[in-house]
Design an enzyme around this catalytic site. Structure first.
Site, PDB file in Angstrom:
ATOM      1  N   SER A  60      63.157  59.850   2.231  1.00 48.79           N
ATOM      2  CA  SER A  60      62.375  58.616   2.167  1.00 48.79           C
ATOM      3  C   SER A  60      60.898  58.926   2.290  1.00 48.79           C
ATOM      4  O   SER A  60      60.507  59.872   2.991  1.00 48.79           O
ATOM      5  CB  SER A  60      62.792  57.673   3.299  1.00 48.79           C
ATOM      6  OG  SER A  60      61.934  56.557   3.368  1.00 48.79           O
ATOM      7  N   TYR A 109      63.970  57.385  12.642  1.00 50.59           N
ATOM      8  CA  TYR A 109      64.273  57.420  11.209  1.00 50.59           C
ATOM      9  C   TYR A 109      63.209  58.190  10.427  1.00 50.59           C
ATOM     10  O   TYR A 109      63.542  59.177   9.745  1.00 50.59           O
ATOM     11  CB  TYR A 109      64.444  56.013  10.651  1.00 50.59           C
ATOM     12  CG  TYR A 109      64.813  55.995   9.186  1.00 50.59           C
ATOM     13  CD1 TYR A 109      66.109  56.285   8.781  1.00 50.59           C
ATOM     14  CD2 TYR A 109      63.875  55.709   8.200  1.00 50.59           C
ATOM     15  CE1 TYR A 109      66.469  56.289   7.441  1.00 50.59           C
ATOM     16  CE2 TYR A 109      64.218  55.710   6.863  1.00 50.59           C
ATOM     17  CZ  TYR A 109      65.508  55.995   6.489  1.00 50.59           C
ATOM     18  OH  TYR A 109      65.846  56.011   5.154  1.00 50.59           O
TER      19      TYR A 109
END
Length: 232
Positions: A133, A154
């Site tokens: 990401s 994350y």
């Protein structure tokens, strides 16, 4: 190669992973839909017309069992898509949640890739795609320094996954295995996401499929979205 390439996609019983399976199968690959939940994976695989593979990326014994099954049936693995991932919930330093996030997003991908290395070498044209990401980047607007409130584990785990991608690409540079990270972007994986600017899941999946089907002279060790390099 006289038979179709063999691809394994982890965490693929729904969402992005399911769509990656569909697109790879449409390209003629033999696709193994990896799923921790075998019942849900079986339903998804039947819908897509692919094979199901029981696989929990946090379970080393299960990973090796899956590798042995694939080795016995196919003798090689041409594509490994490390798609399994979790967002996590820790915003207050909950180390148990942080460890759980890293266990899937980083160590799950790491130990799965290492376990399948012999099968990736066997075909001579292995492709590893780590689904990452832009939030794990130091060079994109949505990256690490963006002040929006997200569970910190994350983006940090994705930054570590990007670093792992580079290191494996370096170590395997003479093996014929290409290792890349692919960012699908913000995709519509939950109701109402489109209203927040999310793009359709197939568009994000196409970034992953691009990296999974690179030619032998393709790049290795990069982070890409829509076939274009991203800084990280």
């Amino acid at each position: 190669m006289t038979s179709p390439p063999v691809a394994l996609v982890t965490g693929a019983n729904r969402g992005l992973g399911s769509e990656v399976c569909r697109q790879l199968a449409a390209r003629g690959l033999t696709v193994l839909l990896g799923s921790r939940d075998l019942e849900a994976g079986t339903v998804a695989a039947k819908r897509l017309g692919v094979r199901v593979q029981s696989l929990d990326v946090t379970d080393p014994a299960g990973i090796h069992h899956a590798r042995d099954q694939i080795a016995e049936e196919y003798g090689r693995l041409d594509v490994l898509v490390n798609n399994a991932g979790i967002f996590g919930n820790a915003v207050d330093g909950d180390l148990d949640d942080i460890r759980a996030t890293f266990a899937v997003n980083l160590f799950g991908a790491w130990q799965t890739t290492v376990a399948f290395e012999p099968l990736l070498r066997a075909g001579g044209h292995g492709r590893v795609v780590n689904v990452s990401s832009g939030v794990g980047s130091f060079g994109t607007p949505e990256g690490i320094s963006n002040p929006r409130p997200v569970p910190p584990a994350y983006p940090v785990s994705k930054a570590a996954l990007n670093a792992l991608t580079v290191r494996l690409a370096v170590e395997w540079r003479h093996t014929g295995i290409l290792v890349n990270a692919a960012c699908p972007g913000f995709i519509a994986t939950f109701p109402g996401a489109e209203k927040l600017g999310a793009r359709p899941i197939p568009e994000g999946a196409a970034s992953v499929v691009w990296a999974a089907t690179l030619p032998d002279d393709g790049p290795s060790g990069g982070l890409f979205r829509d076939g274009q390099p991203l800084p990280w």
